[in-house]
Design a protein around this motif. Structure first.
Motif, PDB file in Angstrom:
ATOM      1  N   ALA A  64       0.836  -1.202   0.000  1.00  0.00           N
ATOM      2  CA  ALA A  64       0.000   0.000   0.000  1.00  0.00           C
ATOM      3  C   ALA A  64       0.873   1.255   0.000  1.00  0.00           C
ATOM      4  N   ASN A  65       1.927   1.237   0.788  1.00  0.00           N
ATOM      5  CA  ASN A  65       2.837   2.386   0.823  1.00  0.00           C
ATOM      6  C   ASN A  65       3.526   2.584  -0.529  1.00  0.00           C
ATOM      7  N   ASP A  66       3.928   1.486  -1.166  1.00  0.00           N
ATOM      8  CA  ASP A  66       4.537   1.586  -2.499  1.00  0.00           C
ATOM      9  C   ASP A  66       3.550   2.192  -3.490  1.00  0.00           C
ATOM     10  N   PHE A  67       2.308   1.736  -3.417  1.00  0.00           N
ATOM     11  CA  PHE A  67       1.269   2.259  -4.304  1.00  0.00           C
ATOM     12  C   PHE A  67       1.084   3.756  -4.088  1.00  0.00           C
ATOM     13  N   LEU A  68       0.995   4.162  -2.834  1.00  0.00           N
ATOM     14  CA  LEU A  68       0.792   5.577  -2.535  1.00  0.00           C
ATOM     15  C   LEU A  68       1.983   6.419  -2.970  1.00  0.00           C
ATOM     16  N   ASP A  69       3.179   5.866  -2.852  1.00  0.00           N
ATOM     17  CA  ASP A  69       4.366   6.573  -3.355  1.00  0.00           C
ATOM     18  C   ASP A  69       4.274   6.772  -4.872  1.00  0.00           C
ATOM     19  N   ASP A  70       3.827   5.722  -5.578  1.00  0.00           N
ATOM     20  CA  ASP A  70       3.653   5.839  -7.030  1.00  0.00           C
ATOM     21  C   ASP A  70       2.631   6.908  -7.375  1.00  0.00           C
ATOM     22  N   VAL A  71       1.514   6.916  -6.655  1.00  0.00           N
ATOM     23  CA  VAL A  71       0.470   7.907  -6.899  1.00  0.00           C
ATOM     24  C   VAL A  71       1.011   9.308  -6.645  1.00  0.00           C
ATOM     25  N   LYS A  72       1.760   9.463  -5.566  1.00  0.00           N
ATOM     26  CA  LYS A  72       2.337  10.772  -5.238  1.00  0.00           C
ATOM     27  C   LYS A  72       3.276  11.231  -6.351  1.00  0.00           C
ATOM     28  N   ASP A  73       4.115  10.324  -6.843  1.00  0.00           N
ATOM     29  CA  ASP A  73       5.039  10.672  -7.918  1.00  0.00           C
ATOM     30  C   ASP A  73       4.294  11.104  -9.174  1.00  0.00           C
ATOM     31  N   LYS A  74       3.239  10.356  -9.525  1.00  0.00           N
ATOM     32  CA  LYS A  74       2.465  10.716 -10.716  1.00  0.00           C
ATOM     33  C   LYS A  74       1.750  12.043 -10.519  1.00  0.00           C
ATOM     34  N   ALA A  75       1.224  12.270  -9.334  1.00  0.00           N
ATOM     35  CA  ALA A  75       0.541  13.544  -9.063  1.00  0.00           C
ATOM     36  C   ALA A  75       1.521  14.708  -9.169  1.00  0.00           C
ATOM     37  N   GLU A  76       2.734  14.529  -8.673  1.00  0.00           N
ATOM     38  CA  GLU A  76       3.743  15.584  -8.776  1.00  0.00           C
ATOM     39  C   GLU A  76       4.115  15.838 -10.235  1.00  0.00           C
ATOM     40  N   ASP A  77       4.207  14.768 -11.031  1.00  0.00           N
ATOM     41  CA  ASP A  77       4.492  14.937 -12.461  1.00  0.00           C
ATOM     42  C   ASP A  77       3.396  15.752 -13.132  1.00  0.00           C
ATOM     43  N   TRP A  78       2.147  15.421 -12.812  1.00  0.00           N
ATOM     44  CA  TRP A  78       1.030  16.143 -13.421  1.00  0.00           C
ATOM     45  C   TRP A  78       0.956  17.577 -12.918  1.00  0.00           C
ATOM     46  N   LYS A  79       1.333  17.794 -11.688  1.00  0.00           N
ATOM     47  CA  LYS A  79       1.375  19.165 -11.158  1.00  0.00           C
ATOM     48  C   LYS A  79       2.381  19.981 -11.961  1.00  0.00           C
ATOM     49  N   ASP A  80       3.551  19.395 -12.195  1.00  0.00           N
ATOM     50  CA  ASP A  80       4.583  20.087 -12.978  1.00  0.00           C
ATOM     51  C   ASP A  80       4.092  20.388 -14.391  1.00  0.00           C
ATOM     52  N   LYS A  81       3.412  19.422 -14.999  1.00  0.00           N
ATOM     53  CA  LYS A  81       2.893  19.634 -16.347  1.00  0.00           C
ATOM     54  C   LYS A  81       1.831  20.727 -16.349  1.00  0.00           C
ATOM     55  N   ALA A  82       0.968  20.724 -15.355  1.00  0.00           N
ATOM     56  CA  ALA A  82      -0.082  21.748 -15.267  1.00  0.00           C
ATOM     57  C   ALA A  82       0.536  23.135 -15.108  1.00  0.00           C
ATOM     58  N   GLU A  83       1.578  23.236 -14.303  1.00  0.00           N
ATOM     59  CA  GLU A  83       2.265  24.519 -14.143  1.00  0.00           C
ATOM     60  C   GLU A  83       2.879  24.973 -15.467  1.00  0.00           C
ATOM     61  N   ASP A  84       3.467  24.041 -16.196  1.00  0.00           N
ATOM     62  CA  ASP A  84       4.047  24.376 -17.500  1.00  0.00           C
ATOM     63  C   ASP A  84       2.964  24.850 -18.467  1.00  0.00           C
ATOM     64  N   TRP A  85       1.824  24.144 -18.485  1.00  0.00           N
ATOM     65  CA  TRP A  85       0.728  24.535 -19.370  1.00  0.00           C
ATOM     66  C   TRP A  85       0.207  25.926 -18.990  1.00  0.00           C
ATOM     67  N   ALA A  86       0.080  26.173 -17.705  1.00  0.00           N
ATOM     68  CA  ALA A  86      -0.405  27.485 -17.256  1.00  0.00           C
ATOM     69  C   ALA A  86       0.567  28.587 -17.657  1.00  0.00           C
ATOM     70  N   GLU A  87       1.845  28.338 -17.513  1.00  0.00           N
ATOM     71  CA  GLU A  87       2.864  29.325 -17.899  1.00  0.00           C
ATOM     72  C   GLU A  87       2.816  29.573 -19.404  1.00  0.00           C
ATOM     73  N   ASP A  88       2.676  28.522 -20.198  1.00  0.00           N
ATOM     74  CA  ASP A  88       2.564  28.680 -21.651  1.00  0.00           C
ATOM     75  C   ASP A  88       1.324  29.495 -22.017  1.00  0.00           C
ATOM     76  N   ALA A  89       0.202  29.187 -21.362  1.00  0.00           N
ATOM     77  CA  ALA A  89      -1.038  29.923 -21.640  1.00  0.00           C
ATOM     78  C   ALA A  89      -0.874  31.397 -21.279  1.00  0.00           C
TER      79      ALA A  89
END
Length: 104
Positions: A64-89
């Motif tokens: 469960a902890n491994d799964f949550l770590d994976d989810v956290k990593d993916k969420a951080e990746d998407w956060k970074d992408k969202a910030e990049d998209w917002a900056e581009d916009a």
């Protein structure tokens, strides 16, 4: 996964079939509550729960902890992408208004 099935049998009084079906229901429920880009991680996590000979068996909480770590990593990746998209916009909108001011 066998460990979880055994716990469901012992603690909830389920048959092996009921326990396995319960796990499937839980898996689908969790996938339905997560954004699509994370839902695939649920399948991977449940697939990795199967007992494989010769491998060190992790406990349910470790998995469960491994799964949550994976989810956290993916969420951080998407956060970074969202910030990049917002900056581009923002840049595109700024350029649009800058061009309008120059033409006036």
């Amino acid at each position: 996964m066998q460990e979880l099935i055994q716990q469901l049998q012992a603690k909830a009084g389920l048959t092996p079939e009921q326990a396995a079906q319960s796990i499937e229901v839980i898996k689908e429920y969790v996938k339905g509550k997560l954004p699509p880009f994370i839902a695939g991680t649920v399948d991977t996590w449940f697939a990795n729960m199967s007992d494989k000979p010769g491998e060190k068996k992790e406990g349910f909480m470790d998995k469960a902890n491994d799964f949550l770590d994976d989810v956290k990593d993916k969420a951080e990746d998407w956060k970074d992408k969202a910030e990049d998209w917002a900056e581009d916009a923002k840049d595109k909108i700024s350029d649009l208004f800058s061009k309008d001011k120059k033409q006036v």
